[in-house]
Design a protein around this motif. Structure first.
Motif, mmCIF file in Angstrom:
data_model
loop_
_atom_site.group_PDB
_atom_site.id
_atom_site.type_symbol
_atom_site.label_atom_id
_atom_site.label_comp_id
_atom_site.label_asym_id
_atom_site.label_seq_id
_atom_site.Cartn_x
_atom_site.Cartn_y
_atom_site.Cartn_z
ATOM 1 N N LEU A 52 -44.638 35.533 54.463
ATOM 2 C CA LEU A 52 -44.408 36.620 53.504
ATOM 3 C C LEU A 52 -44.566 36.136 52.064
ATOM 4 N N GLY A 53 -45.601 35.323 51.885
ATOM 5 C CA GLY A 53 -45.939 34.875 50.548
ATOM 6 C C GLY A 53 -45.165 33.684 50.035
ATOM 7 N N LYS A 54 -44.255 33.139 50.838
ATOM 8 C CA LYS A 54 -43.433 31.999 50.429
ATOM 9 C C LYS A 54 -43.752 30.786 51.299
ATOM 10 N N THR A 55 -43.828 29.614 50.681
ATOM 11 C CA THR A 55 -43.979 28.379 51.442
ATOM 12 C C THR A 55 -42.618 28.000 52.004
ATOM 13 N N THR A 56 -42.483 28.076 53.325
ATOM 14 C CA THR A 56 -41.187 27.926 53.995
ATOM 15 C C THR A 56 -41.104 26.653 54.826
ATOM 16 N N THR A 57 -42.044 25.742 54.655
ATOM 17 C CA THR A 57 -42.159 24.576 55.531
ATOM 18 C C THR A 57 -40.844 23.826 55.696
ATOM 19 N N ALA A 58 -40.118 23.623 54.612
ATOM 20 C CA ALA A 58 -38.888 22.818 54.670
ATOM 21 C C ALA A 58 -37.626 23.671 54.577
ATOM 22 N N TRP A 59 -37.776 24.972 54.716
ATOM 23 C CA TRP A 59 -36.607 25.856 54.588
ATOM 24 C C TRP A 59 -35.733 25.792 55.838
ATOM 25 N N PRO A 60 -34.409 25.959 55.680
ATOM 26 C CA PRO A 60 -33.524 26.087 56.843
ATOM 27 C C PRO A 60 -33.678 27.476 57.461
ATOM 28 N N PRO A 61 -33.282 27.636 58.716
ATOM 29 C CA PRO A 61 -33.487 28.919 59.398
ATOM 30 C C PRO A 61 -32.859 30.119 58.690
ATOM 31 N N TYR A 62 -31.658 29.951 58.101
ATOM 32 C CA TYR A 62 -31.003 31.122 57.506
ATOM 33 C C TYR A 62 -31.804 31.671 56.327
ATOM 34 N N ARG A 63 -32.489 30.795 55.572
ATOM 35 C CA ARG A 63 -33.314 31.268 54.454
ATOM 36 C C ARG A 63 -34.547 32.002 54.964
ATOM 37 N N ILE A 64 -35.113 31.508 56.054
ATOM 38 C CA ILE A 64 -36.291 32.171 56.633
ATOM 39 C C ILE A 64 -35.892 33.543 57.182
ATOM 40 N N ALA A 65 -34.741 33.609 57.860
ATOM 41 C CA ALA A 65 -34.260 34.896 58.375
ATOM 42 C C ALA A 65 -34.020 35.879 57.233
ATOM 43 N N ALA A 66 -33.415 35.409 56.144
ATOM 44 C CA ALA A 66 -33.102 36.278 55.013
ATOM 45 C C ALA A 66 -34.363 36.809 54.325
ATOM 46 N N LEU A 67 -35.472 36.097 54.523
ATOM 47 C CA LEU A 67 -36.744 36.538 53.955
ATOM 48 C C LEU A 67 -37.267 37.787 54.661
ATOM 49 N N GLY A 68 -36.805 37.992 55.900
ATOM 50 C CA GLY A 68 -37.243 39.140 56.682
ATOM 51 C C GLY A 68 -37.920 38.747 57.973
ATOM 52 N N VAL A 69 -37.397 37.671 58.604
ATOM 53 C CA VAL A 69 -37.965 37.179 59.859
ATOM 54 C C VAL A 69 -36.906 37.269 60.956
ATOM 55 N N GLY A 70 -37.202 38.023 61.990
ATOM 56 C CA GLY A 70 -36.320 38.106 63.150
ATOM 57 C C GLY A 70 -36.801 37.159 64.239
ATOM 58 N N TYR A 71 -35.857 36.587 64.977
ATOM 59 C CA TYR A 71 -36.200 35.622 66.034
ATOM 60 C C TYR A 71 -35.388 35.954 67.274
#
Length: 239
Positions: free
Chosen positions: A63-82
């Motif tokens: 979603l336009g952000k480089t998330t390579t080193a992000w923790p899961p909670y930040r990726i989820a907050a971006l709008g990613v469901g798992y």
């Protein structure tokens, strides 16, 4: 527009090299089926994308952000469901309490709307997680992810262990989510069901991408579909 771009992912578990330069993308509003035999690296790919298992090399952009080193909670907050393999429903919470667990994000998906999509869940709303059937738990796991109002959804083996009628019901829901504009990366052992609903397919073998293209193109090659469970890199590259 791509909502997910992964490039050159190498992931290890200890000294075991699981993913070898895996690259894939998911475009806005499409379903990508991630296929391969057991142990091919499908779940590890999802975990690497979600930040649950860090890739040692490569880049992930969501979603336009480089998330390579992000923790899961930040990726989820971006709008990613798992939705992980095994569903991970809270057994001692009621169905509705399970739905209220995720971080609330503004958007169209509410409990009321979830119950319209999954009438069976409304009927079971006061049942504990442990009282639900496998199919109901899978629906709950998907519904819980929708409560995040995700733009991208990662689904790991949603049909695992389900009766054929329930498999069709789950895949109907996945199609509905795509129609609502949610992009989906779908890991699935039910190859025929997956390629029927998917727009694109990406096939892994031994941690390497051995096919990437239109799902219809893959589905039309009956020999490849039949041999998927025993695919080898050499056989795929030679065809």
């Amino acid at each position: 527009m791509n909502v997910l771009d992964a490039e050159g992912l190498h992931t290890f578990y200890g000294k075991s090299h699981i993913l070898h330069a895996v690259s894939l993308c998911v475009r806005e509003g499409e379903i990508v089926a991630l296929l391969g035999r057991n142990g091919a690296g499908k779940t590890t790919t999802l975990r690497s994308l979600m930040g649950l298992t860090q890739a040692s090399q490569g880049h992930v952009r969501i979603l336009g952000k480089t998330t390579t080193a992000w923790p899961p909670y930040r990726i989820a907050a971006l709008g990613v469901g798992y939705v992980p393999e095994g569903r991970c429903v809270f057994q001692n919470l009621t169905l509705e309490e399970n739905l209220l667990v995720p971080l609330e994000r503004s958007g169209p998906w509410t409990i009321e709307r979830i119950y319209k999509l999954f009438p069976r869940l409304k009927e079971r709303s006061t049942n504990k997680g442990r009282q639900l059937s496998g199919g109901e738990q899978e629906m709950l796991a998907i519904a819980r992810a929708l409560m995040l109002n995700p733009k991208l959804l990662l689904l790991d083996e949603p049909s695992q262990g389900l009766a054929p009628l329930l498999v069709q019901e789950v895949f109907d829901v996945i199609g509905t989510m795509r129609d609502e504009g949610i992009s989906i990366l779908l890991v699935e052992q039910n190859v025929r069901a997956a390629v029927e609903i998917a727009d694109s397919a990406c096939v892994l073998d031994d941690g390497r991408v051995v096919f990437q293209g239109a799902a219809k193109e893959f589905a039309s090659d009956e020999a490849r579909v039949r041999s998927l469970a025993g695919a080898s890199v050499e056989n795929w590259e030679d065809t």
